[in-house]
Scaffold this active site. Structure first.
Site, PDB file in Angstrom:
ATOM      1  N   ASP A   1      11.425  42.900  -0.462  1.00  0.00           N
ATOM      2  CA  ASP A   1      12.297  43.413   0.602  1.00  0.00           C
ATOM      3  C   ASP A   1      13.772  43.261   0.210  1.00  0.00           C
ATOM      4  O   ASP A   1      14.565  42.664   0.933  1.00  0.00           O
ATOM      5  CB  ASP A   1      12.038  42.678   1.917  1.00  0.00           C
ATOM      6  CG  ASP A   1      10.580  42.600   2.289  1.00  0.00           C
ATOM      7  OD1 ASP A   1       9.850  43.560   2.016  1.00  0.00           O
ATOM      8  OD2 ASP A   1      10.174  41.569   2.864  1.00  0.00           O
TER       9      ASP A   1
ATOM     10  N   GLU B   1       7.784  50.616   8.598  1.00  0.00           N
ATOM     11  CA  GLU B   1       8.717  49.488   8.614  1.00  0.00           C
ATOM     12  C   GLU B   1       9.803  49.694   7.568  1.00  0.00           C
ATOM     13  O   GLU B   1       9.881  50.740   6.914  1.00  0.00           O
ATOM     14  CB  GLU B   1       7.992  48.170   8.348  1.00  0.00           C
ATOM     15  CG  GLU B   1       7.339  48.073   6.991  1.00  0.00           C
ATOM     16  CD  GLU B   1       6.626  46.752   6.766  1.00  0.00           C
ATOM     17  OE1 GLU B   1       6.435  45.995   7.735  1.00  0.00           O
ATOM     18  OE2 GLU B   1       6.255  46.463   5.613  1.00  0.00           O
TER      19      GLU B   1
END
Length: 441
Positions: free
Chosen positions: A22, A207
């Site tokens: 991420d 997401e």
């Protein structure tokens, strides 16, 4: 703060690009790049606090440590998190703001907090929670922050993961907290404006959203779909406003729950293999690094994302790829990883005539992602293939390719498999299919 200390046997200094999950990257005033990422380690937890790496070229990374001493007390008390996830780092004036996420896997009892620092290296000071969510309450999951500033100077926190979809919450530019917060520095339960969602039949699997301005006006939303460990991939959609509605190439809104969920969103990067190279599995959770404008007035943009190793999906690392825009404002991604000093950046030297597209290409086509890895295929473009295309300058082409209306960008790249300078191609067809290619020797 709660902290799990690093195991003495783990050489974090040797991690480099590995274990970066991420990720988001920024550049400081000296031209050094700083990467912030989730507290992830393939073999288990090491400690909490947001991982930091530095680089001079976006290729070779040095592990620098952690931004915070551990999970801030308020975030730990709300979520029980042992580490922090998916940081977003932005500069506002002379202050750097870091929005971090705290949660546990599979739960939406989550929180996004805010820390500030005078420089990417810190010292970082936690200021508290910005937005929170509870698992038993319908709505967005308060993780995966991204900050966007619209043309009116309004700041928006784009956030969410699975469950209730992606939302945008307006922030106070002066404080970095939500404009509707119950008090100074107190969190809001949100949710804000709905931007994107997916059907429960696919577990609402969307997401890692990132909103960025389009050349000439409007916004693009970059999002990750499907399973983090296998079928993860990146899709895009565009809108006139940062708050949407976002539509894909075929006009589907990203909030559409009636259309087949596999058909909503335009896929620009998915699991793939280039001939002779490794399998890159489940690329996603992408951020966009926008460099200062160059001499031609075109600021370089790079997609920063994590990817898993095809031969061992537990292993993950950061990867950087050039992001380009079609003539009509759609973001597309290079088929080749960024090669730093080996790259050529001056857009005025990018292909200017259709004849430069003639040759043998290795192509990968992203159509309907599945559990399979996209395999390369060979294609020779000949004079008659490229003749219906119109050259628009700076590597942009528009027209018919194989009878389909296509927007195409061709640009210099470094062939990571063959170790040579070449051209890369990325093309968006009218049916929403994206094809990326590398010009072969």
């Amino acid at each position: 703060m709660t902290t799990t200390d690093p195991a003495a046997t783990i050489d974090t200094g040797g991690w480099g690009a590995r274990h970066a999950h991420d990720p988001t990257a920024v550049r400081d005033d000296e031209g050094t790049y700083w990467l912030f990422s989730t507290d992830a380690y393939a073999a288990g937890h090491v400690r909490g606090g947001v991982q930091i790496r530095r680089s001079d070229d976006l290729v070779t990374w040095q592990f620098h440590g952690w931004a915070l001493d551990g999970v801030p007390a308020a975030a730990a008390a709300w979520t029980g998190a042992e580490g922090l996830w998916a940081p977003e780092v932005v500069r506002v004036g002379d202050t750097w703001r870091m929005y971090y996420s705290a949660s546990t896997f599979g739960s939406r009892t989550s929180a996004i907090g805010l820390a500030t620092a005078p420089a990417p290296t810190g010292p970082w000071t936690d200021l508290g929670l910005v937005v929170t969510s509870r698992h038993e309450v319908d709505g967005p999951n308060a993780i995966d922050a991204n900050v966007a500033v619209d043309t009116d100077g309004r700041h928006w926190l784009v956030y969410g993961s699975f469950f209730g979809g992606i939302h945008a919450l307006e922030l106070d530019p002066a404080t970095g907290f939500a404009v509707d917060a119950p008090g100074p520095g107190e969190p809001t339960p949100g949710p804000g404006v709905l931007l994107a969602r997916r059907h429960v039949s696919v577990e609402g699997a969307i997401e890692g959203a990132f909103a960025l301005p389009r050349p000439g006006g409007g916004w693009a939303l970059v999002v990750s779909y499907d399973s983090l460990f296998s079928t993860y991939h990146v899709r895009v959609a565009v809108a006139d406003q940062v708050t949407g509605p976002y539509r894909d190439r075929l006009g589907h809104e990203l909030t559409d729950l009636e259309t087949d969920p596999a058909a909503v969103g335009t896929t620009v990067l998915a699991s793939h293999r280039l001939d002779g190279g490794p399998v890159w599995l489940a690329p996603g959770h992408a951020a966009v690094l926008t460099e200062p404008d160059g001499p031609q007035g075109h600021g370089r943009q790079l997609l920063v994302h994590h990817v898993r190793h095809g031969d061992d999906p537990t292993q993950h690392e950061v990867q950087v790829r050039r992001l380009v825009w079609t003539s009509d404002g759609w973001p597309l991604i290079s088929p080749q990883p960024w090669a730093g000093d080996l790259e050529r950046d001056d857009e005025s030297t990018w292909p200017s005539g259709v004849q430069e597209l003639v040759g043998d290409w290795e192509l990968v086509t992203y159509d309907r992602p599945s559990s399979t890895v996209v395999e390369p295929h060979a294609r020779r473009l000949q004079d008659e293939d490229v003749a219906p295309l119109t050259a628009l300058g700076h590597g942009r082409f528009s027209g018919l390719l194989d009878g389909s209306a296509t927007e195409c960008v061709v640009f210099p790249a470094w062939d990571a498999v063959r170790g040579r300078a070449t051209l890369a191609l990325t093309a968006l067809a009218a049916d929403g299919t994206v094809t990326c290619g590398t010009l072969l020797p």
